[in-house]
Design an enzyme around this catalytic site. Sequence first.
Site, PDB file in Angstrom:
ATOM      1  N   LYS A 187      10.369  -9.121 -15.822  1.00 17.85           N
ATOM      2  CA  LYS A 187      10.027  -8.933 -14.377  1.00 17.85           C
ATOM      3  C   LYS A 187       8.430  -9.112 -14.806  1.00 17.85           C
ATOM      4  O   LYS A 187       8.036  -8.680 -15.547  1.00 17.85           O
ATOM      5  CB  LYS A 187       9.980  -7.535 -14.229  1.00 17.85           C
ATOM      6  CG  LYS A 187       9.841  -6.897 -12.829  1.00 17.85           C
ATOM      7  CD  LYS A 187      10.222  -5.704 -12.531  1.00 17.85           C
ATOM      8  CE  LYS A 187       9.320  -4.511 -13.328  1.00 17.85           C
ATOM      9  NZ  LYS A 187       9.367  -3.173 -13.156  1.00 17.85           N
ATOM     10  N   LYS A 244       2.353  -5.547 -14.578  1.00 15.18           N
ATOM     11  CA  LYS A 244       1.150  -5.136 -14.897  1.00 15.18           C
ATOM     12  C   LYS A 244       0.811  -5.157 -16.413  1.00 15.18           C
ATOM     13  O   LYS A 244      -0.323  -5.293 -16.749  1.00 15.18           O
ATOM     14  CB  LYS A 244       0.620  -4.058 -14.296  1.00 15.18           C
ATOM     15  CG  LYS A 244       0.562  -3.849 -12.706  1.00 15.18           C
ATOM     16  CD  LYS A 244       0.549  -2.517 -12.321  1.00 15.18           C
ATOM     17  CE  LYS A 244       0.810  -2.022 -10.729  1.00 15.18           C
ATOM     18  NZ  LYS A 244       1.044  -0.946 -10.384  1.00 15.18           N
ATOM     19  N   LYS A 292      10.257   2.631 -20.083  1.00 23.07           N
ATOM     20  CA  LYS A 292       8.940   3.147 -20.400  1.00 23.07           C
ATOM     21  C   LYS A 292       8.860   4.152 -21.433  1.00 23.07           C
ATOM     22  O   LYS A 292       7.708   3.905 -22.310  1.00 23.07           O
ATOM     23  CB  LYS A 292       8.482   3.794 -18.784  1.00 23.07           C
ATOM     24  CG  LYS A 292       8.019   2.913 -17.982  1.00 23.07           C
ATOM     25  CD  LYS A 292       7.096   3.241 -17.135  1.00 23.07           C
ATOM     26  CE  LYS A 292       6.614   2.359 -15.958  1.00 23.07           C
ATOM     27  NZ  LYS A 292       5.875   2.902 -14.665  1.00 23.07           N
TER      28      LYS A 292
HETATM   29  P1  TYM Z   1       4.088  -0.183  -8.668  1.00 27.82           P
HETATM   30  O1  TYM Z   1       2.839   0.456  -8.855  1.00 27.82           O
HETATM   31  O2  TYM Z   1       5.072  -0.147 -10.189  1.00 27.82           O
HETATM   32  O3  TYM Z   1       4.702  -1.244  -7.941  1.00 27.82           O
HETATM   33  C1  TYM Z   1       4.042  -1.370  -6.543  1.00 27.82           C
HETATM   34  C2  TYM Z   1       5.157  -2.089  -5.680  1.00 27.82           C
HETATM   35  O4  TYM Z   1       5.390  -3.476  -6.415  1.00 27.82           O
HETATM   36  C3  TYM Z   1       6.794  -3.615  -6.530  1.00 27.82           C
HETATM   37  N1  TYM Z   1       6.722  -4.771  -7.736  1.00 27.82           N
HETATM   38  C4  TYM Z   1       7.472  -5.921  -7.756  1.00 27.82           C
HETATM   39  N2  TYM Z   1       8.186  -6.614  -6.532  1.00 27.82           N
HETATM   40  C5  TYM Z   1       8.755  -7.602  -6.969  1.00 27.82           C
HETATM   41  N3  TYM Z   1       8.786  -8.107  -8.166  1.00 27.82           N
HETATM   42  C6  TYM Z   1       7.938  -7.487  -9.211  1.00 27.82           C
HETATM   43  N4  TYM Z   1       7.721  -8.177 -10.406  1.00 27.82           N
HETATM   44  C7  TYM Z   1       7.428  -6.315  -9.062  1.00 27.82           C
HETATM   45  N5  TYM Z   1       6.703  -5.461  -9.714  1.00 27.82           N
HETATM   46  C8  TYM Z   1       6.258  -4.469  -8.859  1.00 27.82           C
HETATM   47  C9  TYM Z   1       7.574  -2.370  -6.680  1.00 27.82           C
HETATM   48  O5  TYM Z   1       9.053  -2.399  -6.514  1.00 27.82           O
HETATM   49  C10 TYM Z   1       6.496  -1.450  -5.940  1.00 27.82           C
HETATM   50  O6  TYM Z   1       7.264  -1.599  -4.756  1.00 27.82           O
HETATM   51  N6  TYM Z   1       6.803   4.104  -8.377  1.00 27.82           N
HETATM   52  C11 TYM Z   1       6.284   3.279  -7.529  1.00 27.82           C
HETATM   53  C12 TYM Z   1       5.179   3.679  -6.606  1.00 27.82           C
HETATM   54  C13 TYM Z   1       5.752   4.924  -5.939  1.00 27.82           C
HETATM   55  C14 TYM Z   1       6.270   4.967  -4.720  1.00 27.82           C
HETATM   56  C15 TYM Z   1       6.388   6.349  -4.139  1.00 27.82           C
HETATM   57  C16 TYM Z   1       6.976   3.753  -3.884  1.00 27.82           C
HETATM   58  C17 TYM Z   1       5.374   6.035  -6.055  1.00 27.82           C
HETATM   59  N7  TYM Z   1       5.580   6.817  -5.156  1.00 27.82           N
HETATM   60  C18 TYM Z   1       6.837   6.359  -2.925  1.00 27.82           C
HETATM   61  C19 TYM Z   1       7.529   4.107  -2.603  1.00 27.82           C
HETATM   62  C20 TYM Z   1       7.758   5.516  -2.341  1.00 27.82           C
HETATM   63  C21 TYM Z   1       5.646   2.306  -8.589  1.00 27.82           C
HETATM   64  O7  TYM Z   1       5.541   2.414  -9.556  1.00 27.82           O
HETATM   65  O8  TYM Z   1       5.258   1.105  -8.100  1.00 27.82           O
END
Ligand code: TYM
Length: 335
Positions: A194, A197, A111
Site C-alpha cells: 500500500k 506515509k 503496526k
Molecule cells: P489514515 O490517516 O491512515 O488515512 C486517512 C485516509 O486515507 C486512506 N488511505 C488510503 N486510501 C487509498 N489508498 C491508500 N494507499 C491509502 N492510505 C490511506 C485511509 O483509508 C483513510 O480513509 N484510522 C484512520 C483515521 C480515523 C478515522 C476515524 C477514519 C480515525 N478515526 C473515524 C474514519 C472514521 C486512519 O488511520 O487513517
Amino acid sequence: MARVFSGVQPTGNLHLGNYLGAIRNFTRLQDDNECLYCVVDMHAVTVWQDPKVLKNNTREVTAAFLASGIDPKTHIVFNQSGVPQHAEIAWIFNCVARVGWLNRMTQFKEKAGKHRENASVGLYVYPNLMAADILAYKATHVPVGEDQKQHLELARDIAQKFNNDFGVEQFPIVEPLILDSAARVMSLRDGRKKMSKSGASDYSRLNLNDDADTIALKIRKARTDSEPVPDGSPESGDRVSRPEAFNLLEIYAALADQPISQIQNEFGGQQFSQFKEALVNLAVEKLGPIGAEMQRFGVDPKYIDSVLFDGVERARSIAEPIRDEVHEIMGFLRG
Ligand code: TYM
C-alpha cells in the site's frame, strides 16, 4: 441528509492514497450531507510523535482539507483532542468491545509487528476510539480507503452490542463508503504494498505538497515491467500478475475520473514511458493546485488555527448532549 464523519491522522507525508481514497471523497459528499472532518491527533499519538512536529502536521492535514475544497463554514473541520467527548465515549467502548474482537485487527498486528509487547495500549484500543469518533455524533456514513474497512466493521459491532446490552436504539449502524476506484492506491516502488506515509522511500508515494518537478520525477522513476501498457485483453495480464502496471492505470483512471477500461482503450499497447508522460501531465494538473493552496495556507497558521477552533466549538455542541444521553443510559449520576 446524512451525517458524514471521517478522520485523517496528522502523521506527516499526506499522499495520493489519502487524497484519492479519502479526502477527495470528503469534498464530494459536501453538497448533500452534513459533514464532520476530523484531524485525529489522539490517534496519531498511539505511536511516538514529536510534540512540535505534531502541531505542524495537524495544521498540514487541515490545510489539505481546505485546499482540496472542503468548506469549513458549511461543514465542521476540527481536531479530535479539542472535543473531550471522543475520549469519554471511547472509554465506554473499551468496556463494550471484547478483547477477542481487538485481537483480530490486522492493522494492530501490522503496526505493532514483532514487538507487540512493547506497543502502546493506545495502539491496541485504537479502533474503539475510532468508533467513538463516529458515534459521538451518531454519524451514519464514513468515507474511507479500503484499509479502514475492518475498523468500521468493529464500529458496527460496538454500536450493536451497546444497543443490545442496554436495550436501546442509541447508536446507528455505520455505513462505510469505500469507492471502487482508488480505494487502495499502491506504492510506486512495489505494487503489492500500500502507498503509505511511513513507506521508507519518498519515491514510493506522491505527496500532496510535492511540486511539479518532484511529481514528474517520481512518476518517471515509478517501477513498471517490460511489457507494454495492458490493453484489457486476457494476455495483457491482471492486477496480480502486473501490480505496478495496474496501479499506474488505476491512478490515472482515478485522477481522470474515468473507468479504467477507458484508459486501457486509450493507452493499451503503448510503451510505459509514453503513458507515464501523460500521467505526469494529469497528476501535475490535478495535484499542482492543491499543493500550491497548501503552501499558501502554510504561511498562515493563524487562519488554520481559527478554522480548527471554530470547528471544535461546533463539534462539541453536537457531541455533548450525545455524551449526556450515553451517561444516562449507563446509569452514571449527573449533578
Ligand atoms: P489514515 O490517516 O491512515 O488515512 C486517512 C485516509 O486515507 C486512506 N488511505 C488510503 N486510501 C487509498 N489508498 C491508500 N494507499 C491509502 N492510505 C490511506 C485511509 O483509508 C483513510 O480513509 N484510522 C484512520 C483515521 C480515523 C478515522 C476515524 C477514519 C480515525 N478515526 C473515524 C474514519 C472514521 C486512519 O488511520 O487513517
